[in-house]
Scaffold this active site. Structure first.
Site, PDB file in Angstrom:
ATOM      1  CE1 TYR A 141      -3.204  -2.821   0.059  1.00  0.00           C
ATOM      2  CE2 TYR A 141      -3.557  -2.506   2.400  1.00  0.00           C
ATOM      3  CZ  TYR A 141      -3.831  -3.176   1.227  1.00  0.00           C
ATOM      4  OH  TYR A 141      -4.754  -4.192   1.228  1.00  0.00           O
ATOM      5  CE  LYS A 192       1.114 -17.581  -3.154  1.00  0.00           C
ATOM      6  NZ  LYS A 192       0.276 -18.781  -3.060  1.00  0.00           N
ATOM      7  CG  ASP A 224      -2.292 -20.005  -1.120  1.00  0.00           C
ATOM      8  OD1 ASP A 224      -1.469 -19.859  -0.186  1.00  0.00           O
ATOM      9  OD2 ASP A 224      -2.031 -20.669  -2.139  1.00  0.00           O
ATOM     10  CG  ASP A 248      -7.009  -4.486   4.110  1.00  0.00           C
ATOM     11  OD1 ASP A 248      -8.007  -4.417   4.858  1.00  0.00           O
ATOM     12  OD2 ASP A 248      -6.881  -3.801   3.084  1.00  0.00           O
ATOM     13  CG  ASP A 252     -12.419  -6.853   6.733  1.00  0.00           C
ATOM     14  OD1 ASP A 252     -11.993  -6.326   7.789  1.00  0.00           O
ATOM     15  OD2 ASP A 252     -12.958  -6.206   5.818  1.00  0.00           O
TER      16      ASP A 252
END
Ligand code: NAD
Length: 357
Positions: A141, A192, A224, A248, A252
């Protein structure tokens, strides 16, 4: 102990739920002989109405001079027409940046009485108690180069860059291992590393930091698989350590396991001062009606005691009071169930207060 707490109620339901959390903190101070000083200031839409900006300099200096910040929520339809740079929500980015908050801590805990509020099956989510730790100020980001450029032959090219330095990973890994020590002593680091070099570095540094925490178990999981395991067998996780983007998304996902937004607290911590707030917004649709659930904010106050002041016993007392209140059948409208005793914001705060002692 002595502590100065900046109280930024903000807008909408923030103005109703924050007083309930302050009420609980005052009682804890009294009960355990701590001297908490509460200083209120405006933020968000209310600050815009009063002084024309969402994050007044007085509010920011109060936050910087305090030992911790308790925040409600900001925003609402009244300010939606304003330019983005002047919106209430800008205050959140501003205060997080000014306080250097690089770690976001979001617990996702299922209270046994509310298991049926989740969209997942009872046997999957019963007993889950996960803490997602998200790196907040680095990664894709913020990384450069970024942008959209024109290609000579036509069309465009969009670029973002995932960047982490050793130091950025080291400090967030420390937050995770320290937090795990207050819990079940297990950190699962999400990456990852099979594809991304930045993840390879992430994993290497996490392993290195772990050497200072031999009492904490460390595991690694590809993002994943983490997304899959969170809905398949979430009980396996204690602390999930994530970079900015993975955190992020996974925070959620973890939040939704619990089923109710009015129950979820959060903490953002940095070098010095921490900020504690519910994960929900200002809920303009229910503001001013005394029906908002104050539990997320009261649980955020408990996180303040544990993470800002190391008052673990006091934090646990609040947690237990919340559980007892739910056990007694008290519910705000958002978590109502058949046969429950539906109460308003203030009454829920009062019931938790009574159960503190
Ligand atoms: P929201 O979280 O305010 O509300 C979403 C839904 O959840 C609504 O139906 C609301 O009634 C319900 N809800 C939220 N908190 C609740 C509580 N404590 N008790 C019971 N029900 C609750 O999200 P939104 O509607 O997308 O946003 C409303 C405003 O809040 C917007 O202006 C948005 O920008 C702002 N916002 C602020 C923050 C923050 O201050 N950290 C976070 C998210 C959104």
């Amino acid at each position: 102990m002595e502590a100065k707490i900046a109280v930024l109620a903000g807008d909408g339901v923030g103005r109703e739920i924050v007083p309930e959390a302050v009420k609980i903190l005052k009682a804890i101070g009294h009960q355990y002989h701590h001297s908490f000083e509460f200083v209120a200031a405006d933020i968000g839409g209310h600050a815009i109405d009063k002084v024309g900006v969402p994050l007044p300099s007085e509010t920011l200096s109060l936050a910087k001079q305090s030992d911790a910040v308790l925040l409600g929520a900001v925003g609402g339809p009244r300010w939606e027409g304003l330019d983005y740079s002047m919106r209430p929500e800008r205050a959140l980015l501003g205060i997080r940046e000014a306080l250097g908050l690089y770690a976001n801590l979001r617990p996702a805990k299922v209270y046994s009485n509310l298991v049926d509020a989740s969209t997942l099956k009872r046997e999957v989510i019963e007993g889950i108690d996960i803490l997602v730790i998200r790196e907040l100020t680095g990664g894709i980001y913020f990384g450069k180069p970024k942008g959209i450029e024109q290609l000579p032959g036509g069309g465009e090219r969009g670029v973002n860059t995932e960047v982490y330095t050793t130091e950025e990973v080291r400090r967030i890994a420390k937050v995770a291992f320290e937090a795990a020590r207050k819990r079940r002593k297990k950190v699962t680091s999400v990456d990852k590393a099979n594809v991304l070099e930045s993840s390879e570095l992430w994993r290497k540094v996490v392993i290195d930091v772990h050497k200072g925490y031999p009492d904490v178990e460390l595991g690694h999981i590809y993002v994943d698989n983490a997304a899959m395991q969170l809905v398949r067998n979430p009980r396996q996780f204690d602390v999930l350590l994530c970079n900015n983007m993975f955190g992020d998304i996974l925070s959620d996902e973890a939040a939704m396991l619990t089923g109710s937004i009015g129950m979820l607290p959060s903490a953002s911590v940095g070098a010095k001062i921490g900020l504690f707030e519910p994960i929900h917004g200002s809920a303009p649709d229910i503001a001013g009606k005394n029906i908002a659930n104050p539990i997320a904010t009261i649980a955020s106050a408990a996180m303040m005691l544990a993470y800002a002041f190391q008052l673990d016993k006091e934090a646990e007392a609040i947690e237990q009071a919340i559980i007892k209140t739910l056990d007694m059948g008290y519910r705000t409208k958002d978590i109502q169930s058949p046969g429950a005793r539906i109460v308003g914001t203030v009454e829920m705060g009062d019931a938790i207060l009574r159960n503190l002692s």
